[in-house]
Design a protein around this motif. Structure first.
Motif, mmCIF file in Angstrom:
data_model
loop_
_atom_site.group_PDB
_atom_site.id
_atom_site.type_symbol
_atom_site.label_atom_id
_atom_site.label_comp_id
_atom_site.label_asym_id
_atom_site.label_seq_id
_atom_site.Cartn_x
_atom_site.Cartn_y
_atom_site.Cartn_z
ATOM 1 N N LEU A 1 11.076 0.067 -5.159
ATOM 2 C CA LEU A 1 12.208 -0.075 -4.252
ATOM 3 C C LEU A 1 13.110 1.153 -4.334
ATOM 4 C CD1 LEU A 1 13.171 -3.810 -4.879
ATOM 5 C CD2 LEU A 1 11.697 -2.852 -3.106
ATOM 6 N N PRO A 2 13.623 1.613 -3.194
ATOM 7 C CA PRO A 2 14.501 2.788 -3.204
ATOM 8 C C PRO A 2 15.851 2.459 -3.820
ATOM 9 C CG PRO A 2 14.412 1.834 -1.011
ATOM 10 C CD PRO A 2 13.413 1.083 -1.841
ATOM 11 N N GLN B 1 5.533 14.163 10.455
ATOM 12 C CA GLN B 1 6.234 14.768 11.581
ATOM 13 C C GLN B 1 7.738 14.544 11.490
ATOM 14 O OE1 GLN B 1 4.395 13.141 15.103
ATOM 15 N NE2 GLN B 1 2.639 14.534 15.006
ATOM 16 N N GLN B 2 8.135 13.439 10.891
ATOM 17 C CA GLN B 2 9.559 13.137 10.728
ATOM 18 C C GLN B 2 10.146 13.773 9.470
ATOM 19 O OE1 GLN B 2 10.252 8.864 11.003
ATOM 20 N NE2 GLN B 2 8.739 8.669 12.623
ATOM 21 N N GLY B 3 9.307 14.482 8.705
ATOM 22 C CA GLY B 3 9.783 15.110 7.480
ATOM 23 C C GLY B 3 10.069 14.129 6.370
ATOM 24 N N ARG B 4 9.414 12.970 6.413
ATOM 25 C CA ARG B 4 9.673 11.921 5.426
ATOM 26 C C ARG B 4 8.508 11.705 4.473
ATOM 27 N NH1 ARG B 4 10.511 6.981 8.831
ATOM 28 N NH2 ARG B 4 10.677 6.011 6.778
ATOM 29 N N LEU B 5 7.477 12.571 4.536
ATOM 30 C CA LEU B 5 6.311 12.358 3.695
ATOM 31 C C LEU B 5 5.688 13.690 3.320
ATOM 32 C CD1 LEU B 5 4.251 10.191 2.596
ATOM 33 C CD2 LEU B 5 2.936 10.666 4.645
ATOM 34 N N GLU B 6 5.278 13.780 2.064
ATOM 35 C CA GLU B 6 4.505 14.934 1.624
ATOM 36 C C GLU B 6 3.239 14.396 0.992
ATOM 37 O OE1 GLU B 6 6.188 18.256 0.207
ATOM 38 O OE2 GLU B 6 7.813 18.128 1.585
ATOM 39 N N GLY B 7 2.134 15.047 1.218
ATOM 40 C CA GLY B 7 0.859 14.590 0.663
ATOM 41 C C GLY B 7 0.212 13.557 1.549
ATOM 42 N N GLY B 8 -0.654 12.752 0.968
ATOM 43 C CA GLY B 8 -1.432 11.795 1.749
ATOM 44 C C GLY B 8 -1.130 10.376 1.371
ATOM 45 N N PHE B 9 -2.078 9.506 1.633
ATOM 46 C CA PHE B 9 -1.890 8.095 1.285
ATOM 47 C C PHE B 9 -3.044 7.666 0.393
ATOM 48 C CE2 PHE B 9 -4.665 7.821 4.979
ATOM 49 C CZ PHE B 9 -5.562 6.859 4.608
ATOM 50 N N ARG B 10 -2.794 6.582 -0.308
ATOM 51 C CA ARG B 10 -3.885 5.959 -1.079
ATOM 52 C C ARG B 10 -3.783 4.455 -0.892
ATOM 53 N NH1 ARG B 10 0.004 7.384 -4.930
ATOM 54 N NH2 ARG B 10 0.661 5.733 -6.322
ATOM 55 N N ALA B 11 -4.920 3.837 -0.682
ATOM 56 C CA ALA B 11 -4.927 2.387 -0.443
ATOM 57 C C ALA B 11 -5.360 1.658 -1.705
ATOM 58 C CB ALA B 11 -5.890 2.062 0.704
ATOM 59 N N LEU C 1 0.852 -1.186 0.000
ATOM 60 C CA LEU C 1 0.000 0.000 0.000
ATOM 61 C C LEU C 1 0.888 1.235 0.000
ATOM 62 C CD1 LEU C 1 -2.702 -1.076 2.618
ATOM 63 C CD2 LEU C 1 -2.789 -1.304 0.124
ATOM 64 N N THR C 2 0.305 2.352 -0.373
ATOM 65 C CA THR C 2 1.114 3.548 -0.590
ATOM 66 C C THR C 2 0.849 4.627 0.442
ATOM 67 O OG1 THR C 2 0.949 3.088 -2.960
ATOM 68 C CG2 THR C 2 1.832 5.215 -2.338
ATOM 69 N N LEU C 3 1.916 5.176 0.973
ATOM 70 C CA LEU C 3 1.874 6.346 1.843
ATOM 71 C C LEU C 3 2.582 7.472 1.110
ATOM 72 C CD1 LEU C 3 2.715 4.630 5.239
ATOM 73 C CD2 LEU C 3 0.656 5.968 4.801
ATOM 74 N N GLY C 4 1.825 8.486 0.705
ATOM 75 C CA GLY C 4 2.416 9.508 -0.151
ATOM 76 C C GLY C 4 2.691 8.918 -1.517
ATOM 77 N N SER C 5 3.902 9.118 -2.011
ATOM 78 C CA SER C 5 4.249 8.636 -3.347
ATOM 79 C C SER C 5 5.026 7.320 -3.321
ATOM 80 C CB SER C 5 5.061 9.699 -4.092
ATOM 81 O OG SER C 5 6.222 10.037 -3.364
ATOM 82 N N HIS C 6 5.185 6.724 -2.135
ATOM 83 C CA HIS C 6 5.960 5.488 -2.046
ATOM 84 C C HIS C 6 5.211 4.435 -1.235
ATOM 85 C CE1 HIS C 6 9.497 7.256 -3.895
ATOM 86 N NE2 HIS C 6 9.385 8.281 -3.073
#
Length: 248
Positions: free
Chosen positions: A75-76, A238-248, A36-41
């Motif tokens: 994958l990163p 909060q950790q500065g590791r995500l921009e935007g939202g999630f999509r399931a 599943l995706t959180l933001g763009s990843h």
């Protein structure tokens, strides 16, 4: 010839192992929760990045199910530090496959940090604390959270048998960090003798060893149900590791 007293000793390396072969039945999704995706990843990509971006992690072993096409995953970039191994029927089987894979590339006294694929919010500070606190420990240990609730022990029939001392009750988190050789032996022996291996610490306990408890952040949640996605998104932001939202 150099004096033997001045021959430098090899520092054990740190490796991460991510079992990601599960299907996450409780999520109620049409695909495993780690995809599943959180933001763009994907959740898995967020989790892998924690370790691939850490300067002290030598490499990461990703254990995937047989029906997963690794080339189709998000994958990163890993710079040759991401390795793949085949998953097993249960989590402990997948971990064993990953340890066997790693045994061909690492030393027995190297450290292995086994981390759930569905824990993408692990703070880097927790990884640093684990490495620092356990690097000279004879056994190893795990991140854990002390209980803030009163805990009841069930009699198995839906009634309270007794109340546990919450000062001594901790929730096990991941990563769980142990020496490669010890963990590989413990996991294999526990499984062979039918002992339930619910996490790596339980396998080490099977050998009669006592893992250390290192207090971890409450942000380090395991995504299990759909409502966990929103909380994970908040923590990543909060950790500065995500921009935007999630999509399931």
């Amino acid at each position: 010839m150099a004096d033997a007293e001045h021959v430098p000793t090899r520092e054990p390396a740190f490796w991460a192992l991510i079992p990601a072969a599960g299907i996450g039945r409780r999520m109620g999704s049409n695909r495993p929760k780690q995809y599943l995706t959180l933001g763009s990843h994907t959740i898995l990509s967020h989790t892998l990045s924690i370790f691939l971006e850490h300067p002290r992690i030598r490499g990461v072993v990703l254990v995937l199910g047989p029906d997963v096409d690794p080339d189709a995953l998000d994958l990163p970039l890993a710079g040759g530090r991401l390795f793949r191994a085949a998953g097993g029927a249960e989590r402990a089987d997948s971990v064993q496959n990953g340890l066997d894979f790693l045994a061909e590339r690492a030393h027995e006294d190297d450290w292995v940090l086994v981390h759930d694929a569905a824990r993408p919010c692990l703070p880097l500070a927790d990884v640093d604390r684990l490495l620092h606190e356990l690097r000279d420990d004879p056994v190893g240990g795990l991140l854990a959270s002390p209980s803030t609730d009163t805990i009841k022990w069930s009699d198995g029939a839906g009634k309270v048998e007794r109340t546990l001392d919450r000062e001594r009750v901790w929730r096990a988190l991941t990563p769980q960090m142990f020496r490669l050789g010890m963990l590989r032996t413990a996991n294999a022996q526990a499984r062979a003798e039918g002992h339930p291996v619910t996490d790596e610490a339980s396998a080490i306990e099977f050998l009669g060893q006592a893992p250390r408890l290192i207090e971890g952040s409450p942000m380090n949640i395991k995504i299990t149900r759909s409502e966990d996605l929103e909380l994970a998104r908040l923590y990543l932001m909060q950790q500065g590791r995500l921009e935007g939202g999630f999509r399931a």
